[in-house]
Design a protein around this motif. Structure first.
Motif, short mmCIF file in Angstrom:
data_model
loop_
_atom_site.label_atom_id
_atom_site.label_comp_id
_atom_site.label_asym_id
_atom_site.label_seq_id
_atom_site.Cartn_x
_atom_site.Cartn_y
_atom_site.Cartn_z
N ALA A 293 16.65 11.05 12.25
CA ALA A 293 17.09 11.67 13.50
C ALA A 293 17.77 10.67 14.42
N THR A 294 17.26 9.46 14.45
CA THR A 294 17.82 8.46 15.37
C THR A 294 19.12 7.84 14.85
N ARG B 282 17.89 15.78 16.22
CA ARG B 282 16.71 15.56 17.05
C ARG B 282 15.48 15.70 16.16
#
Length: 307
Positions: A73-74, A80
């Protein structure tokens, strides 16, 4: 003319490897809704490769899948990460379970004496008991609360109450909780939703304050209870829910022996139709139990942060 059908944007799902293998139909439901699904730990993330190097051949855990999902996600634009258990805001959402249950109990004038739920990360149990626990803490009513966890992953009954990482790869913040150590690798039992090394901070505090009890049960006894429940009620329960059923039956049998009358409330939180490989193993007599040794748990706990 009708507009062209819009499909939902694809999502990346990291599914615990043992569940990926044991629950292929659950996996296919996820794929049907458009998600890309990867068994965790995998070689698609840095943290996944690190875990595989340290634990080759592992079936993974919820802690591993969390680490990989957070990294994915990052590092991808527009993604998210959504956590479905453990954290306080998740328990807050899950209290709809307990609020609806309390409303039904009040409507029919029923007061439960014992409230039982399965416990992995804690959102399910926390959602069920929170409204009732509020009444207990305010002195409005008294209940006996029982958390039921797998003997193969007994964070409450055999863990330590310390600060620990919420995930195996140590990319998430620390939380004070009952834990077996973030690097604890549970055996590949069939209750995938309960294979988490720690317990919700809220539930950990309640347990430490002796406002809630905890019991651990072996999976063969859990499936025996599930089979009895299915034959009596006509509902095939999920392995996770069946932990609560097992202890509800135990409590009912105690009452039968003592002659004491009690109203026993337990959470039936899912059906077992995606868990037929597990039921097949039980029916074939090939299912086994695994209970970690004290040394295994001590070795994992030795790696918790020194705070």
């Amino acid at each position: 003319p009708k507009e062209p059908m819009r499909t939902a944007p694809s999502s990346q799902v990291y599914m615990v490897k043992v569940s990926y293998e044991q629950k292929p139909f659950r996996r296919e439901v996820i794929r049907t809704y458009g998600a890309k699904i990867t068994p965790s730990p995998s070689d698609t993330t840095e943290v996944g490769r690190k875990i595989l190097a340290e634990f080759p051949g592992t079936g993974g855990s919820l802690g591993c899948a969390i680490s990989e999902a957070v990294e994915a996600a990052t590092k991808q634009e527009g993604y998210r990460y959504v956590l479905g258990s453990v954290l306080n805001q998740v328990l807050l959402h899950q209290t709809v379970i307990g609020l609806e249950t309390m409303t039904a109990m009040d409507k029919y004038g029923i007061k439960p004496d014992v409230i039982i739920g399965c416990a992995g990360g804690g959102s399910n149990l926390g959602g069920l008991i929170s409204p009732f626990m509020g009444r207990k803490l305010r002195g409005e009513a008294d209940y006996q609360f029982i958390a039921v966890e797998p003997a193969s992953c007994p964070s409450l009954t055999r863990g330590s109450y310390v600060y620990d990482f919420c995930d195996t790869g140590h990319v998430c913040p620390l939380a004070k909780m009952y834990t077996l150590g973030s690097e604890f690798m549970p055996s590949p039992n069939h209750a995938g939703g309960l294979r988490y090394h720690g317990m919700s901070s809220i539930l950990s505090q309640l347990y430490d304050d002796k406002l809630m009890e905890a019991r651990s049960v072996e999976q063969t006894s859990v499936f025996k209870a599930a089979q009895e429940f299915a034959r009596v009620e006509g509902i095939l329960p999920a392995p996770e829910s069946s932990h609560a059923i097992k202890v509800a039956i135990d409590e009912a049998l105690k009452c039968k022996e003592t002659g004491e009358e009690k109203t026993i409330l337990f959470g039936l939180t899912g059906t077992g139709y995606f868990d037929m490989y597990a039921y097949k193993a039980f029916n074939d007599g090939t299912m086994s139990d695994y209970i970690p040794t004290d040394d295994e748990i001590a070795k994992s706990l030795a790696k918790t942060p020194k705070i």
